[in-house]
Scaffold this active site. Structure first.
Site, PDB file in Angstrom:
ATOM      1  N   ASP A 361       0.829  -1.211   0.000  1.00  0.00           N
ATOM      2  CA  ASP A 361       0.000   0.000   0.000  1.00  0.00           C
ATOM      3  C   ASP A 361       0.868   1.268   0.000  1.00  0.00           C
ATOM      4  OD1 ASP A 361      -2.151   1.644   0.287  1.00  0.00           O
ATOM      5  OD2 ASP A 361      -2.891   0.753   2.150  1.00  0.00           O
ATOM      6  N   ARG A 440     -12.192   1.373   8.407  1.00  0.00           N
ATOM      7  CA  ARG A 440     -10.845   1.795   7.980  1.00  0.00           C
ATOM      8  C   ARG A 440     -10.943   2.982   7.014  1.00  0.00           C
ATOM      9  NH1 ARG A 440      -5.761  -0.719   4.692  1.00  0.00           N
ATOM     10  NH2 ARG A 440      -4.191  -0.246   6.229  1.00  0.00           N
ATOM     11  N   TRP A 475      -4.012  -8.455  -3.998  1.00  0.00           N
ATOM     12  CA  TRP A 475      -5.367  -7.873  -4.109  1.00  0.00           C
ATOM     13  C   TRP A 475      -5.967  -7.869  -2.707  1.00  0.00           C
ATOM     14  CZ3 TRP A 475      -8.720  -7.874  -8.881  1.00  0.00           C
ATOM     15  CH2 TRP A 475     -10.049  -7.547  -8.602  1.00  0.00           C
ATOM     16  N   ASP A 476      -6.126  -6.684  -2.161  1.00  0.00           N
ATOM     17  CA  ASP A 476      -6.578  -6.539  -0.783  1.00  0.00           C
ATOM     18  C   ASP A 476      -8.058  -6.136  -0.745  1.00  0.00           C
ATOM     19  OD1 ASP A 476      -6.370  -6.411   1.963  1.00  0.00           O
ATOM     20  OD2 ASP A 476      -4.672  -5.021   1.987  1.00  0.00           O
ATOM     21  N   ASN A 478     -10.366  -4.461   2.514  1.00  0.00           N
ATOM     22  CA  ASN A 478     -10.239  -4.216   3.943  1.00  0.00           C
ATOM     23  C   ASN A 478     -11.497  -3.754   4.661  1.00  0.00           C
ATOM     24  OD1 ASN A 478      -7.412  -4.759   4.714  1.00  0.00           O
ATOM     25  ND2 ASN A 478      -6.987  -3.331   3.048  1.00  0.00           N
ATOM     26  N   CYS A 524      -5.896 -11.141  -0.437  1.00  0.00           N
ATOM     27  CA  CYS A 524      -5.697 -10.666   0.930  1.00  0.00           C
ATOM     28  C   CYS A 524      -6.973  -9.938   1.304  1.00  0.00           C
ATOM     29  CB  CYS A 524      -4.508  -9.712   0.948  1.00  0.00           C
ATOM     30  SG  CYS A 524      -4.301  -8.853   2.505  1.00  0.00           S
ATOM     31  N   ASP A 546      -2.945 -11.083   9.022  1.00  0.00           N
ATOM     32  CA  ASP A 546      -2.122  -9.896   9.284  1.00  0.00           C
ATOM     33  C   ASP A 546      -1.267 -10.098  10.521  1.00  0.00           C
ATOM     34  OD1 ASP A 546      -2.724  -8.350   7.151  1.00  0.00           O
ATOM     35  OD2 ASP A 546      -4.098  -6.998   8.194  1.00  0.00           O
TER      36      ASP A 546
HETATM   37  C1  DGJ Z   1      -4.186  -5.082   5.031  1.00  0.00           C
HETATM   38  C2  DGJ Z   1      -3.287  -6.207   4.609  1.00  0.00           C
HETATM   39  O1  DGJ Z   1      -3.687  -7.395   5.199  1.00  0.00           O
HETATM   40  C3  DGJ Z   1      -1.852  -5.844   4.931  1.00  0.00           C
HETATM   41  O2  DGJ Z   1      -1.002  -6.913   4.636  1.00  0.00           O
HETATM   42  C4  DGJ Z   1      -1.489  -4.622   4.150  1.00  0.00           C
HETATM   43  O3  DGJ Z   1      -1.497  -4.910   2.786  1.00  0.00           O
HETATM   44  C5  DGJ Z   1      -2.457  -3.494   4.467  1.00  0.00           C
HETATM   45  N1  DGJ Z   1      -3.826  -3.888   4.294  1.00  0.00           N
HETATM   46  C6  DGJ Z   1      -2.186  -2.317   3.578  1.00  0.00           C
HETATM   47  O4  DGJ Z   1      -3.102  -1.329   3.759  1.00  0.00           O
END
Ligand code: DGJ
Length: 736
Positions: A361, A440, A475-476, A478, A524, A546
């Site tokens: 990121d 977030r 590819w995240d 969150n 991810c 994480d």
């Molecule tokens: C959450 C991911 O699980 C982390 O490894 C990292 O990529 C952060 N996001 C970055 O914002």
């Protein structure tokens, strides 16, 4: 039209059966080498489930099977129980028909074996229909002969004049009878605490594994389970075990209901909670695949079946060969880097023998620079202040140093503080007139909308266009879905959102894979929030958690290994004290733990001492020596991180049983009195194996260099000197 008439005719014939026109019961067997799923088409056209478990070659007697129950006391164990008629169990299918009728009664129409290009795969379809309201169901069973896996799913087609509302639309129903007890093993947890094991005996009533989060859906539960039959013990080696895993990256629910007949019915599929699916006339809903296996040699056998299946059929890139070891920039630099920082990390990664650098990121956004998680998400152009030479310059630098290059994206999301949110507020998932809550500092984009699907595909496509030297995408995702509403879906189709989002994601991934078959992609989702076989069809690996702390990882990796092979399990060595837990753990233990998965590092190498870097170089070289075993070998869990002994190990054995690697750990100090003894299953009794310890300066155990038979290792075992907290050992075993 002709097809419709034929279907109706067949359904009417089946219905006639219900009123007395008998048909001879017929057995349908779905077999693998060692497992059978057996159905019976009854005289009245109902299709009952008769058996799932060890293989039965001659299932003909099951045509005459009787439960001895009163026939007017509810329905039997239908293979796809619908709401209506005599069914009192939770329905796999509950529909309101176009004319308002709430009942569905499914009857046999036909079945056939479908052609398959793979001789080891047999596909069977069983067609059912409601004789009164034209609603059809196809049940698809795919038998993977060698892996002993049977995948099941349903396809529901509305042949009525108007929309049918589906209130429940599970992938499959599995009924088991004749067992005295069922021990359920499931994964529970949370962020940075994924895949914790929970065992619970199933009593009467219903227990569910479910989520309604849509995204980040596998932190707190995972759509996978094991059932140990006729026992209250979870046993790695002995006993009958059924394992199941749903291939779906959305809301899921797996219901386990034990009824008054002691019959256990397992319904598995997309979660129907608050998620009625309105199926328009003429349309078909295809439900996700539910993957089942059965083992008569304990949980270990069930895991190995799933791993074999996953590597051959279930995961993207399962047969792709070695995965590069990597350095990821996140915990080493977070948002705070420039080109010089990254070049330094690349140099250090190359010097330690790593094979890829992944820029995480923080590399994008100009009007709203991504210097923290409050801004910039959605604006996928390179941040000029941090990387004036663009991505190509840093990716080329990595390639020149002999490393592959990877980059992070989170294309399903947007910060309110972004140009994207300014341009397309209508793309945000939100209920009209209500506040859109942030997680977030970000919102979810509405992937049920084809324009958003184009955008998300475009993010991937444009990112890859930033440099020809991008080999890997992380590819995240969150945040999860809340206060849901779609500006795209009509008012009377809002509840379709949950299913349409997941299907929208898959549509995007299909396009990506068609254009970029070879780019490695990691799934991810704040760590292990998207660990499921639906995602793994498109993604090569998952970011397991994480939490990179090696002690926590002992449980997280152990739990994940129940259902998912080590070949997909991202595992990184990070700094000490650990950034999540604050725990201080020796570098060797950190390496030995991460080496049980896809090894990477995630720290600032400049903060390591010379001796630590030298050790890292050596441990990475060792890993390359045995990674084929981690990726492709058979897993034997030797003890568990939950054992009171405080020691456990992980053994990977090559398919030909000529090589193995054993990784052993001490996670609890118990004085110097007990010495762990690990009996190693899975080797060949007659073969003599030379044992060699890796990652140590000098031999430190009496059996290092000894040659021991598989029988010796199985019956007597080895006793590594694991006595202090965070002692660990790695042994290579090679046939003479
Ligand atoms: C959450 C991911 O699980 C982390 O490894 C990292 O990529 C952060 N996001 C970055 O914002």
């Amino acid at each position: 039209m002709k097809k419709l008439l034929l279907t109706l005719l067949a359904a009417m014939c089946a219905a006639a059966g219900a009123t007395g026109a008998d048909r001879a019961p017929e057995i349908i067997s779905v077999n693998t080498d060692r497992v059978s799923l057996i159905l019976c088409v009854e005289r009245d056209g109902r299709v009952h489930m008769r058996h799932f478990g060890g293989r039965i070659d001659d299932a003909a007697p099951l045509a005459a099977y009787s439960t001895h129950r009163r026939p007017d006391h509810g329905a039997g164990e239908e293979i796809y129980p619908a709401m209506g008629g005599r069914n009192f169990r939770l329905p796999a299918l509950r529909a309101t028909h176009a004319d308002g009728d709430l009942n569905t009664e499914l009857r046999y129409v036909s079945h056939e074996t479908l052609p398959s290009a793979d001789a080891d795969v047999e596909r069977t379809v069983v067609r059912l229909a409601d004789p009164v309201r034209p609603l059809e169901v196809e049940l698809l069973f795919t038998a993977y002969r060698r892996e002993n896996v049977i995948a099941t799913r349903s396809r529901i087609t509305n042949r009525q004049q108007g929309p049918v509302t589906l209130h429940a639309f599970y992938s499959s129903a599995l009924s088991l009878h004749g067992y005295g007890s069922y021990l359920l093993t499931q994964l529970r947890g949370g962020w940075a605490d994924e895949a914790q094991i929970e065992h619970l005996p199933l009593g009467h009533g219903t227990h569910s594994i479910s989520t309604r989060k849509l995204v980040k859906a596998t932190h707190s539960e995972n759509p996978a389970f094991m059932l140990s039959l006729d026992t209250d013990r979870f046993d790695e080696e002995h006993g009958e075990v059924i394992a199941g895993a749903l291939a779906w990256s959305g809301n899921y629910r797996i219901d386990f209901s034990v009824d008054e007949y002691d019959v256990l019915t397992i319904l598995a599929g997309a979660n129907p909670d608050a998620s009625e699916y309105v199926l328009d006339a003429g349309r078909t809903l295809t439900t996700p695949e539910m993957i089942y296996t059965f083992s008569d040699c304990g949980a270990g056998g069930a895991s190995r079946n799933l791993h074999d299946w996953a590597r051959r059929y279930g995961i993207r890139g399962g047969d792709r060969g070695h995965v590069p070891t990597l350095l990821n920039s996140w915990e080493g630099a977070y948002f705070d880097f420039d080109e010089a920082t990254l070049r330094g990390m690349i140099d250090d990664a190359a010097a330690m023998g790593l094979e890829m650098f992944v820029l995480d990121d923080g590399w994008f956004g100009n009007k709203y620079p991504r210097n923290h998680d409050r801004a910039g998400l959605g604006d996928w152009e390179v941040n000029r202040a941090k990387l004036p030479g663009g991505i190509d310059r840093i990716a080329s630098y990595a390639h020149r140093q002999g490393l592959k290059f990877g980059i992070w994206i989170e294309p399903e999301m947007v910060n309110p503080q972004s140009e994207l949110a300014e341009r397309h507020p209508e793309w945000v998932v939100r209920a009209e007139g209500r506040e859109a809550p942030l997680i977030r500092h970000q919102w979810l984009l509405d992937l049920s909308n084809p324009e958003v699907q184009d955008f998300v595909f475009g993010v991937f496509d444009h990112t890859l266009a930033l440099s020809k030297k991008i080999d890997y995408i992380k590819w995240d995702a969150n945040r999860h879905a809340e206060s849901v509403g779609s500006a795209y879906l009509p008012a009377d189709r809002q509840s379709n959102f949950w299913v349409d989002y997941a299907e929208g994601l898959y549509r995007v991934m299909e396009r990506i894979r068609a254009k970029y078959p070879d780019v490695l992609i990691q799934a991810c989702s704040s760590g292990g929030g998207r660990v499921d076989y639906g995602a793994l069809k498109y993604f090569d690996e998952v970011w397991t958690s994480d939490d990179t702390e090696a002690l926590s990882r002992s449980r997280i990796q152990y739990g994940t290994s129940l259902f998912y092979p080590a070949a997909v399990m991202g595992a990184h060595v990070s700094a000490s004290p650990n950034h999540q837990s604050g725990n201080v753990i020796p570098l060797k233990f950190r390496f030995d733990m991460a080496s049980a998965g896809r090894l990477g590092m995630e720290l600032q190498p400049r903060q390591m001492s010379d001796s630590e870097r030298a050790f890292a170089r050596r441990a990475i070289a060792s890993y390359k020596e045995f990674r084929d075993l981690v990726e492709e070998g058979d897993l034997y869990r030797i003890g568990s991180p939950y054992d009171p002994s405080g020691t456990f190990g992980t053994l990977y054995v090559s398919k030909d049983k000529r090589r193995a690697v054993f990784l052993a750990y001490c996670i609890r100090y118990r004085g110097h009195t007990p010495v762990p003894q690990f009996r190693l299953r899975g080797l060949d009794d007659e073969t003599r194996y030379t044992v060699r310890e890796l990652n140590v300066d000098r031999p430190r155990c009496w059996f290092d260099g000894e040659t021991l038979t598989g029988a010796y290792l199985r019956h007597e075992g080895i006793n590594p000197p694991l006595q202090r907290l965070y002692d660990s050992a790695v042994y290579i075993l090679e046939a003479e």
